[in-house]
Design a protein around this motif. Structure first.
Motif, PDB file in Angstrom:
ATOM      1  N   GLN A   1     -34.741 -44.449  -5.632  1.00  0.00           N
ATOM      2  CA  GLN A   1     -33.308 -44.296  -5.393  1.00  0.00           C
ATOM      3  C   GLN A   1     -32.538 -45.128  -6.409  1.00  0.00           C
ATOM      4  OE1 GLN A   1     -32.025 -45.121  -1.352  1.00  0.00           O
ATOM      5  NE2 GLN A   1     -30.000 -45.761  -2.031  1.00  0.00           N
TER       6      GLN A   1
ATOM      7  N   SER B   1     -28.680 -46.188  -7.641  1.00  0.00           N
ATOM      8  CA  SER B   1     -27.277 -46.215  -7.210  1.00  0.00           C
ATOM      9  C   SER B   1     -26.478 -47.047  -8.206  1.00  0.00           C
ATOM     10  CB  SER B   1     -27.148 -46.827  -5.813  1.00  0.00           C
ATOM     11  OG  SER B   1     -27.928 -46.104  -4.865  1.00  0.00           O
TER      12      SER B   1
ATOM     13  N   GLY C   1     -18.400 -43.060  -4.291  1.00  0.00           N
ATOM     14  CA  GLY C   1     -19.807 -43.422  -4.203  1.00  0.00           C
ATOM     15  C   GLY C   1     -20.064 -44.487  -3.153  1.00  0.00           C
ATOM     16  N   PRO C   2     -21.288 -44.994  -3.108  1.00  0.00           N
ATOM     17  CA  PRO C   2     -21.641 -46.033  -2.133  1.00  0.00           C
ATOM     18  C   PRO C   2     -21.222 -47.420  -2.624  1.00  0.00           C
ATOM     19  CG  PRO C   2     -23.558 -45.452  -3.433  1.00  0.00           C
ATOM     20  CD  PRO C   2     -22.449 -44.537  -3.891  1.00  0.00           C
TER      21      PRO C   2
ATOM     22  N   ILE D   1     -26.713 -50.435   1.376  1.00  0.00           N
ATOM     23  CA  ILE D   1     -26.042 -49.488   0.489  1.00  0.00           C
ATOM     24  C   ILE D   1     -25.413 -48.432   1.386  1.00  0.00           C
ATOM     25  CG2 ILE D   1     -26.311 -47.843  -1.408  1.00  0.00           C
ATOM     26  CD1 ILE D   1     -28.797 -49.378  -2.264  1.00  0.00           C
TER      27      ILE D   1
ATOM     28  N   LYS E   1     -22.391 -45.441   2.012  1.00  0.00           N
ATOM     29  CA  LYS E   1     -21.419 -44.493   1.482  1.00  0.00           C
ATOM     30  C   LYS E   1     -20.548 -44.026   2.640  1.00  0.00           C
ATOM     31  CE  LYS E   1     -21.045 -40.287  -1.299  1.00  0.00           C
ATOM     32  NZ  LYS E   1     -21.788 -39.213  -2.006  1.00  0.00           N
TER      33      LYS E   1
ATOM     34  N   LEU F   1     -27.116 -45.406   3.106  1.00  0.00           N
ATOM     35  CA  LEU F   1     -28.148 -44.809   2.265  1.00  0.00           C
ATOM     36  C   LEU F   1     -29.414 -45.657   2.302  1.00  0.00           C
ATOM     37  CD1 LEU F   1     -26.033 -43.736  -0.840  1.00  0.00           C
ATOM     38  CD2 LEU F   1     -26.548 -42.449   1.244  1.00  0.00           C
TER      39      LEU F   1
END
Length: 406
Positions: A331, A333, A360-361, A376, A378, A383
């Motif tokens: 993942q 980010s 976004g997050p 994290i 969003k 997430l």
């Protein structure tokens, strides 16, 4: 025994690499069957003692200066090719009850008083400086498997070695138990998948090395005989027959390059007599220290104690990249305006990237002791939200990274 830096010696010797076929078929001119010795502080832990292992251990003792007689012997299963030299040693034997019965039947001359703690899959036990966890293994292929078969996860301090051969699958092996070994020694009967052998392939070893996040790997036990069947398939493009050790190493190296893993994964084709030692500067003692004199830089990657590898990179334009990877997924980010929330570098926050179409997050990261609490989110959807356990050294290094960069 001591190494050059004065720390207690830890190393692994390959005593034998042969599968249960003739040496010629295995691409070797004879030798010993699959076995390793693991040493820590002068204690000699032998794993399997099949044909030729006693002579191989004797030669290793002469070449390397360790004591020939093992202090303890782990047995993975009772197949004769893995136990026939047990009578040449006098050390305590650790194996499952089923395996002990097989040994008593095959080798009645082995003194029954030598059998120590009965090994039970999943239950840790001690042998000298080692903490050992047996993992139940299935090695049934064209012929019935051996009841009570196991592989071993061997620890000494912060060191971890997986001794795993003669298995096609593992039963109840937790991801945390197998995670992040310094060395994995894997038995691989063929290059391509052939479950009928009851043993994993080199191709499957690639997957396990990545899944377990193994720092180094030796593959042994290879014969390649079953790969001949693949020559019948005109669409097959992999090896279609036995390879010499040199050819197999070239094939492994080529795969790792094409997969982009050559700088991340080290896999060597094991030869009898090879010795593995931890890389220079990674002793247990030095790993516990945090050197405040050298800068961390704008990018950091940390291997957690369980399950995860994560990385943080400070990027141009006041941006931050956070990468979280486990054995299944990766993942990535990206955030903006990264900043620490305290003076000691124990917490980090980064805002979400906003655009006309989406948001976004955002990231919140807090270091509490040796736990990295990571969130994290969003909007209202997490997430990732979890506690990532790290070593004391890496917790300090991460705090220093935050202080220096934000």
């Amino acid at each position: 025994m001591m190494n050059e830096s004065g720390n207690a010696m830890f190393f692994v010797r390959i005593n034998g690499v042969l599968p249960d076929v003739s040496g010629a078929a295995a691409g070797e001119g004879g030798g010993a069957h699959t076995s390793i010795s693991v040493f820590s502080g002068g204690f000699h832990l032998l794993v399997d003692a099949g044909d030729g292992v006693a002579d191989s251990v004797k030669k290793g003792a002469s070449d390397l200066g360790y004591k020939e007689e093992p202090d303890a012997i782990l047995v993975t299963h009772g197949r004769r090719e893995h136990v026939s030299d047990l009578a040449s040693f006098s050390g305590k034997i650790f194996c499952t009850s089923e395996c002990a019965g097989q040994i008593a039947k095959e080798l009645p001359q082995v003194d029954k008083s030598r059998f120590a703690t009965v090994v039970v899959p999943g239950q840790p036990f001690e042998a000298g400086p080692f903490s050992i966890v047996p993992v139940a293994a299935d090695n049934a292929g064209d012929s019935p498997g051996f009841p009570g078969s196991v592989i071993y996860v061997i620890r000494a301090g912060d060191r971890k070695v997986i001794a795993g051969w003669d298995f096609i699958s593992l039963q109840n092996a937790s991801a945390d138990l197998m995670w992040n070994p310094d060395l994995a020694v894997l038995g691989t009967e063929t290059y391509n998948d052939h479950p009928s052998t009851g043993i994993i392939s080199v191709t499957q070893a690639y997957h396990l090395v990545k899944t377990w996040n193994a720092k180094d790997c030796y593959v042994l036990h290879y014969s390649g005989e079953k790969d001949k069947e693949d020559a019948k398939n005109q669409w097959h493009r992999g090896p279609a027959g036995p390879l010499s050790p040199e050819e197999l190493q070239k094939t492994v190296d080529s795969y790792l390059r094409m997969a982009g893993q050559d700088n991340k994964i080290s896999i060597k084709v094991a030869r009898q007599g090879m010795v593995w030692r931890p890389a220079a500067g990674t002793t247990v003692e030095s790993a516990a220290e945090d050197d405040d004199s050298s800068p961390v830089g704008n990018k950091i990657e940390i291997e957690a104690l369980e399950k995860y590898v994560f990385g943080i990179e400070k990027m141009p334009g006041n941006r931050l990249m956070f990468v979280l990877e486990d054995s299944i997924s990766r993942q990535e980010s990206e955030f903006v305006n990264p900043r620490r929330k305290d003076s000691d570098g124990s917490s980090l926050h980064a805002d979400a990237i906003k655009s006309m179409m989406m948001k976004g997050p955002e990231l919140d990261l807090t270091i509490s002791g040796t736990t990295v609490k990571t969130s994290i989110i969003k909007g209202k959807k997490p997430l990732f939200a979890g506690d990532i356990r790290v070593s004391e050294r890496d917790a300090k290094k991460l705090s220093r990274y935050i202080r220096e960069n934000f």
